[in-house]
Scaffold this motif. Structure first.
Motif, PDB file in Angstrom:
ATOM      1  N   LYS A 374       0.770  -1.259   0.039  1.00  0.00           N
ATOM      2  CA  LYS A 374       0.069  -0.085  -0.147  1.00  0.00           C
ATOM      3  C   LYS A 374       0.895   1.077  -0.040  1.00  0.00           C
ATOM      4  N   ALA A 375       0.802   2.081  -1.054  1.00  0.00           N
ATOM      5  CA  ALA A 375       1.388   3.452  -0.862  1.00  0.00           C
ATOM      6  C   ALA A 375       0.928   4.336  -0.055  1.00  0.00           C
ATOM      7  N   GLU A 376       1.933   5.458   0.141  1.00  0.00           N
ATOM      8  CA  GLU A 376       1.277   6.429   1.102  1.00  0.00           C
ATOM      9  C   GLU A 376      -0.049   7.035   0.793  1.00  0.00           C
ATOM     10  N   ASN A 377       0.142   7.329  -0.575  1.00  0.00           N
ATOM     11  CA  ASN A 377      -1.192   7.964  -1.182  1.00  0.00           C
ATOM     12  C   ASN A 377      -2.418   7.005  -1.023  1.00  0.00           C
ATOM     13  N   GLY A 378      -2.273   5.591  -0.599  1.00  0.00           N
ATOM     14  CA  GLY A 378      -3.363   4.986  -0.560  1.00  0.00           C
ATOM     15  C   GLY A 378      -3.698   3.900  -1.766  1.00  0.00           C
ATOM     16  N   GLN A 379      -2.908   4.350  -2.503  1.00  0.00           N
ATOM     17  CA  GLN A 379      -2.815   3.390  -3.880  1.00  0.00           C
ATOM     18  C   GLN A 379      -2.100   1.900  -3.557  1.00  0.00           C
ATOM     19  N   ILE A 380      -2.507   0.956  -4.533  1.00  0.00           N
ATOM     20  CA  ILE A 380      -1.993  -0.343  -4.294  1.00  0.00           C
ATOM     21  C   ILE A 380      -0.712  -0.432  -5.285  1.00  0.00           C
ATOM     22  N   LYS A 381       0.093  -0.934  -4.711  1.00  0.00           N
ATOM     23  CA  LYS A 381       1.633  -1.098  -5.722  1.00  0.00           C
ATOM     24  C   LYS A 381       1.842  -2.694  -6.025  1.00  0.00           C
ATOM     25  N   ASN A 382       2.125  -2.766  -7.234  1.00  0.00           N
ATOM     26  CA  ASN A 382       2.801  -4.322  -7.407  1.00  0.00           C
ATOM     27  C   ASN A 382       3.920  -4.305  -8.082  1.00  0.00           C
ATOM     28  N   LEU A 383       4.913  -5.056  -8.013  1.00  0.00           N
ATOM     29  CA  LEU A 383       6.186  -4.920  -8.280  1.00  0.00           C
ATOM     30  C   LEU A 383       6.424  -5.987  -9.790  1.00  0.00           C
ATOM     31  N   TYR A 384       6.989  -5.450 -10.635  1.00  0.00           N
ATOM     32  CA  TYR A 384       7.083  -6.466 -12.033  1.00  0.00           C
ATOM     33  C   TYR A 384       8.392  -6.446 -12.409  1.00  0.00           C
ATOM     34  N   ASN A 385       8.538  -7.489 -13.160  1.00  0.00           N
ATOM     35  CA  ASN A 385       9.877  -7.850 -13.911  1.00  0.00           C
ATOM     36  C   ASN A 385       9.468  -7.695 -15.623  1.00  0.00           C
ATOM     37  N   ILE A 386      10.203  -6.737 -16.253  1.00  0.00           N
ATOM     38  CA  ILE A 386       9.913  -6.717 -17.785  1.00  0.00           C
ATOM     39  C   ILE A 386      11.119  -7.250 -18.529  1.00  0.00           C
ATOM     40  N   SER A 387      10.683  -7.703 -19.689  1.00  0.00           N
ATOM     41  CA  SER A 387      11.797  -8.034 -20.505  1.00  0.00           C
ATOM     42  C   SER A 387      11.237  -7.539 -22.101  1.00  0.00           C
ATOM     43  N   VAL A 388      11.981  -6.794 -22.897  1.00  0.00           N
ATOM     44  CA  VAL A 388      11.502  -6.237 -24.053  1.00  0.00           C
ATOM     45  C   VAL A 388      12.365  -6.679 -25.205  1.00  0.00           C
ATOM     46  N   ILE A 389      12.014  -7.321 -26.181  1.00  0.00           N
ATOM     47  CA  ILE A 389      13.015  -7.688 -27.332  1.00  0.00           C
ATOM     48  C   ILE A 389      12.831  -6.494 -28.313  1.00  0.00           C
ATOM     49  N   ASN A 390      13.803  -6.280 -28.917  1.00  0.00           N
ATOM     50  CA  ASN A 390      13.832  -5.155 -30.036  1.00  0.00           C
ATOM     51  C   ASN A 390      13.713  -5.898 -31.386  1.00  0.00           C
ATOM     52  N   LYS A 391      12.902  -5.936 -32.495  1.00  0.00           N
ATOM     53  CA  LYS A 391      12.781  -6.468 -33.570  1.00  0.00           C
ATOM     54  C   LYS A 391      13.415  -5.679 -34.882  1.00  0.00           C
ATOM     55  N   THR A 392      13.704  -4.288 -34.335  1.00  0.00           N
ATOM     56  CA  THR A 392      14.170  -3.730 -35.336  1.00  0.00           C
ATOM     57  C   THR A 392      15.739  -3.376 -35.168  1.00  0.00           C
ATOM     58  N   ASN A 393      16.214  -2.572 -36.314  1.00  0.00           N
ATOM     59  CA  ASN A 393      17.658  -2.115 -36.065  1.00  0.00           C
ATOM     60  C   ASN A 393      17.770  -0.714 -35.430  1.00  0.00           C
ATOM     61  N   HIS A 394      17.037  -0.262 -34.891  1.00  0.00           N
ATOM     62  CA  HIS A 394      17.124   1.209 -34.138  1.00  0.00           C
ATOM     63  C   HIS A 394      16.798   1.009 -32.558  1.00  0.00           C
ATOM     64  N   GLU A 395      17.643   1.611 -32.017  1.00  0.00           N
ATOM     65  CA  GLU A 395      17.587   1.818 -30.280  1.00  0.00           C
ATOM     66  C   GLU A 395      16.111   2.548 -30.033  1.00  0.00           C
ATOM     67  N   MET A 396      15.549   2.161 -28.911  1.00  0.00           N
ATOM     68  CA  MET A 396      14.359   2.767 -28.458  1.00  0.00           C
ATOM     69  C   MET A 396      14.204   3.076 -27.027  1.00  0.00           C
ATOM     70  N   PRO A 397      14.129   4.514 -26.834  1.00  0.00           N
ATOM     71  CA  PRO A 397      13.879   4.693 -25.249  1.00  0.00           C
ATOM     72  C   PRO A 397      12.481   4.365 -24.968  1.00  0.00           C
ATOM     73  N   LEU A 398      12.277   3.544 -23.856  1.00  0.00           N
ATOM     74  CA  LEU A 398      10.890   3.004 -23.765  1.00  0.00           C
ATOM     75  C   LEU A 398      10.318   3.785 -22.341  1.00  0.00           C
ATOM     76  N   THR A 399       9.051   3.955 -22.544  1.00  0.00           N
ATOM     77  CA  THR A 399       8.155   4.413 -21.383  1.00  0.00           C
ATOM     78  C   THR A 399       6.916   3.495 -21.415  1.00  0.00           C
ATOM     79  N   LEU A 400       6.552   3.370 -20.198  1.00  0.00           N
ATOM     80  CA  LEU A 400       5.476   2.202 -19.942  1.00  0.00           C
ATOM     81  C   LEU A 400       4.280   2.965 -19.413  1.00  0.00           C
ATOM     82  N   LYS A 401       2.960   2.839 -19.776  1.00  0.00           N
ATOM     83  CA  LYS A 401       1.877   3.460 -19.421  1.00  0.00           C
ATOM     84  C   LYS A 401       0.851   2.103 -19.132  1.00  0.00           C
ATOM     85  N   LEU A 402      -0.120   2.485 -18.360  1.00  0.00           N
ATOM     86  CA  LEU A 402      -1.287   1.534 -17.776  1.00  0.00           C
ATOM     87  C   LEU A 402      -2.309   1.825 -19.079  1.00  0.00           C
TER      88      LEU A 402
END
Ligand code: SF4
Ligand code: SF4
Length: 467
Positions: A374-402
């Motif tokens: 439970k976060a201080e603001n009352g929200q519920i938190k879950n911890l995740y592991n992420i693995s992303v594979i790049n299928k292109t030939n260019h670098e990508m800075p990633l952001t994650l959104k719900l």
């Protein structure tokens, strides 16, 4: 008077290159010449140029073709496939198989005679070097029979030397298609001590290619090649193959001077047999498993027909049915239409999969052993592991959104930078207000963005308290 009988099938009981004792009969084919042989030479030059240029051609920085089985990374026409794309590769392979079957049903073994790398390397490179060094088939036979003297040592030695050199070259080419030209350059420039495995592979492939082209030769086609073995089930009487027109040629008989000819057009000169690289007699019947449709016998027989003033084409591309009935060859048989329908379905499915394929693929799993916090603001938190594979030939800075819930995602540590053709792994917290959740176990969808562009999304579980 002898009848124009169809040849019997007795010849199918044995292989032309194995004698009654089971020993190999070495084939000394006569040097081919003629119109079709010249066309085959031009086609082979073009294909060899493409084959050797292939590793150097890049599309969007990726090779034209790379089948890196070691790192399980495959590039086809500049498109990168990972093991995760296995189903696309399987579908592509199935489509290719159906296409090959369809092509074979209609046109027989045109591929074997004109395109197959085994035929091109054997007949257009190694065989021609052999003719240049040892002479035509009679001279080769005499050389093999003679005791070891200076001439034999020189000729055999130089042939082995050149064969080894070319095998080494093909070995480099082969490795370039596996590990890529850039890696191959490193193996060559850094030396064998730095890249023992790479150099070992080069030597191994060289040995295999030398063995195949110097010794095993036509047996690849007549004994080993699965495509060759499957001809019997793929071809039918309507398939176009290299065939001897027995209705015109039989009964065969030698040409005699000053005597009116009562036999067929075949003068039994044996030229078609002498040029055959697999050692068969095409007059035994169409659709012989050993026949690679190289067309050498067509050229040889056409030469003879011109000499004796008969029309060319006693041996020609023809279907067995056309020979038997004299009917014109037709393209659309039930089998062809059936295979075409299957091919169309597979091609549609493959195109759809390729067009809808994401640029990246993400795997998101809840970190094992963690419940929710439970976060201080009352929200519920879950911890995740992420693995992303790049299928292109260019670098990508990633952001994650719900994507389907209100909440935030906080990546632990560094930002996620997805390297070109690479993988990035990380850990993040997803925070969601309790009112958004449905019980202890909610489904959430997380989007992976490159800037503002959604490149892939994936579903995962979110744990929370019971409502
Ligand atoms: S029979 Fe004719 S086409 Fe067939 S492999 Fe022999 S030479 Fe080539
Ligand atoms: S080359 Fe032609 S004429 Fe000579 S044996 Fe063969 S089929 Fe007969």
């Amino acid at each position: 008077m002898a009848t124009k009988a169809k040849p019997t099938d007795e010849f199918r009981d044995h292989i032309s290159t194995v004698d009654d004792q089971g020993k190999r009969i070495w084939v000394y084919p006569k040097k081919p010449k003629g119109k079709l042989y010249n066309y085959r030479k031009y086609v082979s030059y073009l294909l060899l140029a493409l084959l050797f240029a292939g590793p150097f051609i890049k599309i969007n920085g990726l090779p034209l073709l790379m089948l890196n089985v070691v790192e399980r990374k495959f590039v086809i026409f500049g498109v990168l496939f990972w093991p995760q794309d296995f189903f696309i590769l399987v579908l592509a392979f199935l489509t290719l198989v159906v296409f090959i079957i369809l092509f074979t049903v209609v046109y027989g073994r045109v591929f074997c005679g004109w395109v197959c790398p085994q035929t091109i390397f054997m007949e257009m490179i190694f065989r021609r070097i052999e003719y240049a060094i040892e002479g035509d088939y009679t001279k080769q036979r005499a050389l093999d029979k003679m005791p070891w003297n200076t001439e034999k040592i020189l000729k055999k030695g130089s042939k082995i030397g050149v064969f080894l050199l070319i095998s080494f070259l093909i070995s480099n080419l082969f490795l370039a298609y596996i590990i890529g030209i850039d890696e191959l350059k490193k193996v060559i420039l850094d030396g064998p001590l730095e890249h023992k495995a790479g150099f070992g592979a080069l030597l191994l492939f060289t040995g295999v290619f030398f063995w195949v082209f110097a010794w095993f030769r036509e047996q690849v086609c007549t004994i080993v090649c699965p495509y060759g073995r499957l001809q019997g089930v793929m071809q039918d009487k309507k398939t176009v193959v290299v065939a001897y027109d027995y209705t015109r040629g039989e009964p065969r008989g030698k040409l005699r001077k000053n005597q009116e000819r009562t036999e067929g057009d075949c003068i039994d000169c044996n030229q078609c047999v002498q040029v055959c690289p697999t050692g068969i007699d095409i007059r035994n019947g169409a659709q012989q498993l050993e026949c690679i449709n190289c067309t050498a016998c067509i050229d040889a027989c056409n030469d003879i027909m011109r000499m004796i003033d008969k029309p060319e084409g006693l041996i020609r591309y023809e279907s067995e049915e056309a020979l038997e009935t004299g009917k014109k060859w037709t393209f659309f048989t039930n089998r062809v239409m059936g295979y075409t329908a299957v091919l169309a379905i597979l091609l549609t499915a493959l195109t759809t999969l390729l067009l809808t394929r994401d640029e990246a693929e993400a795997t998101i799993l809840r970190t094992p052993g963690q419940l929710y916090q439970k976060a201080e603001n009352g929200q519920i938190k879950n911890l995740y592991n992420i693995s992303v594979i790049n299928k292109t030939n260019h670098e990508m800075p990633l952001t994650l959104k719900l994507l389907d819930k209100e909440g935030t995602i906080k990546v632990v540590g560094n930002t996620l930078i997805l390297p070109a053709q690479g993988i990035v792994e990380g850990v993040f917290f997803a925070e969601i207000a309790q009112k958004e959740l449905k019980g202890m176990n909610s489904e959430i969808e997380i989007g992976v963005y490159n800037g503002e562009e959604l490149i892939t999304s994936t579903d995962t579980k979110f744990l929370g308290p019971a409502n």
